[in-house]
Design a protein around this motif. Structure first.
Motif, mmCIF file in Angstrom:
data_model
loop_
_atom_site.group_PDB
_atom_site.id
_atom_site.type_symbol
_atom_site.label_atom_id
_atom_site.label_comp_id
_atom_site.label_asym_id
_atom_site.label_seq_id
_atom_site.Cartn_x
_atom_site.Cartn_y
_atom_site.Cartn_z
ATOM 1 N N GLN A 69 55.336 13.285 45.893
ATOM 2 C CA GLN A 69 55.582 12.785 47.244
ATOM 3 C C GLN A 69 57.024 12.331 47.439
ATOM 4 N N CYS A 70 57.861 12.543 46.436
ATOM 5 C CA CYS A 70 59.270 12.155 46.503
ATOM 6 C C CYS A 70 60.165 13.393 46.478
ATOM 7 N N ARG B 23 51.353 12.226 41.044
ATOM 8 C CA ARG B 23 51.116 12.242 42.485
ATOM 9 C C ARG B 23 52.265 11.559 43.228
ATOM 10 N N GLU B 24 52.766 10.467 42.682
ATOM 11 C CA GLU B 24 53.876 9.759 43.325
ATOM 12 C C GLU B 24 55.140 10.610 43.325
ATOM 13 N N HIS B 25 55.414 11.289 42.210
ATOM 14 C CA HIS B 25 56.606 12.125 42.128
ATOM 15 C C HIS B 25 56.519 13.333 43.052
ATOM 16 N N LYS C 207 48.659 9.227 38.297
ATOM 17 C CA LYS C 207 49.199 8.469 39.427
ATOM 18 C C LYS C 207 50.695 8.726 39.575
ATOM 19 N N GLU C 208 51.422 8.767 38.437
ATOM 20 C CA GLU C 208 52.866 9.022 38.485
ATOM 21 C C GLU C 208 53.164 10.438 38.977
ATOM 22 N N THR D 80 51.420 9.749 33.903
ATOM 23 C CA THR D 80 50.031 9.503 34.283
ATOM 24 C C THR D 80 49.719 10.299 35.545
ATOM 25 N N LEU E 172 47.701 16.296 48.756
ATOM 26 C CA LEU E 172 49.034 15.762 49.014
ATOM 27 C C LEU E 172 49.821 16.669 49.936
#
Length: 346
Positions: A337-338, A333-335, A330-331, A328, A305
């Motif tokens: 990227q924010c 990794r998403e966080h 996935k969550e 999770t 990332l």
């Protein structure tokens, strides 16, 4: 314009040079009781604000401070949140940027100032920077605008005339009073004859919600700094650390790394095992642009990332925080990227 109305500020002394005094008989530096702070800094009275203090017992060298201490600071702020208008955390300089970054995530919905400061010289020395740092930090923590709202409702570091966003700041010097810098985000305020706030840079929540303190962090994170000639054995040993869940990968320039097949294979397999790998630059300023060069794109293909313009300190604290929550993979990794609290520029 900051309001002149008086405020209440809680000082939280964790340890560090600022809280030391010299024993006149032995010359050794010893922590003093912060309940007697007015004796050492009578200038605080002239500010006119109500101040109280709580000290870690025993005080801690900042080299020993980590997630357990972060949780302790969060607890002290949460328990006293309604009783004070602002908080000043006195902290050793070595890990101050890590603590400031962690607090910015762990104090969700923060709407009051939390200002970290310290000093390079003990507070009772003639040339100390501690008095000015502490007095100005208290003034900032107490500052309100014309409507009575806090001027700086976020976690910051104040040092040597500059107020910086905590999760954007790094220690840059072990000897100078100008010990901290925010390379990728401008100072929120500068203290001279007056304190000049840059209102447009200050983080303000869109909605005021009750403080939501978090106490859990996962320590199974490592920083891996690349260097020319790094071997597969070194990379493999780090990525196969038992229990490892997160890696902050310090790469070259704008996010570049070796393109050897063994190197890419190690990171591809690591991300497939669920390890979160975040790419940050070794440079003091600038950001990771993984689409810029082929080597960066290859890391993306391996599941690494981008850390954008995050400091290493912030990336570590953010990973520890997110891995400590019930999220999770996935969550997480998403966080990562924010921008959760102004810590990166997307």
């Amino acid at each position: 314009m900051a309001s002149k109305s008086k405020s209440s500020v809680l000082l939280i002394y964790t340890g560090g040079t600022i809280g030391m005094v010299e024993n006149p008989e032995t010359g050794a530096l010893e922590p003093f009781n912060f309940r007697h702070i007015q004796e050492h800094i009578p200038e605080l009275k002239r500010l006119g604000h109500k101040t109280a203090s709580i000290s870690f017992d025993p005080p801690m060298d900042s080299s020993d401070i980590g997630p357990d201490s972060w949780a302790k600071i969060v607890r002290l702020i949460a328990d006293n949140y309604d009783a004070y208008d602002g908080f000043v955390v006195l902290h050793g300089t070595d890990t101050m940027a890590f603590t400031a970054s962690a607090l910015s995530f762990m104090l969700e919905n923060l709407n009051k100032p939390v200002i970290l400061t310290g000093s390079q010289l003990p507070i009772n020395m003639l040339r100390t920077d501690g008095k000015e740092n502490l007095i100005t930090a208290v003034e900032i923590a107490a500052a309100k605008d014309g409507s009575g709202k806090p001027v700086v409702p976020e976690v910051c570091i104040f040092f040597e005339n500059q107020l910086m966003r905590g999760n954007r700041t790094s220690k840059i010097n072990a000897d100078d009073f100008n010990a901290f810098h925010s390379f990728n985000y401008p100072p929120l305020a500068r203290a001279g004859v007056t304190i000049r706030y840059d209102e447009k840079l200050i983080y303000r929540p869109q909605l005021v919600r009750p403080l939501k303190p978090h106490y859990a962090c996962d320590k199974n994170v490592v920083i891996l700094k690349l260097f020319p000639g790094i071997t597969e054995a070194v990379v493999s040993s780090v990525l196969h650390t038992p229990g490892l869940r997160g890696v902050v990968l310090e790469t070259f320039g704008s996010g570049n790394a070796p393109t050897d097949e063994w190197f890419l294979k190690q990171f591809r397999e690591a991300t497939e095992r669920g390890i979160v790998v975040v790419n940050v630059t070794q440079c003091t300023g600038g950001c990771v642009e993984m689409h810029r060069y082929e080597v960066g794109r290859k890391l993306l293909e391996c599941g690494v990332l981008s850390g954008f313009d995050s400091t290493s300190e912030c990336a570590v604290a953010k990973l520890m925080f997110l891995l400590g929550q019930e999220l999770t993979p996935k969550e997480i990794r998403e966080h990562m990227q924010c921008s959760l609290i102004g810590e990166v520029t997307l």
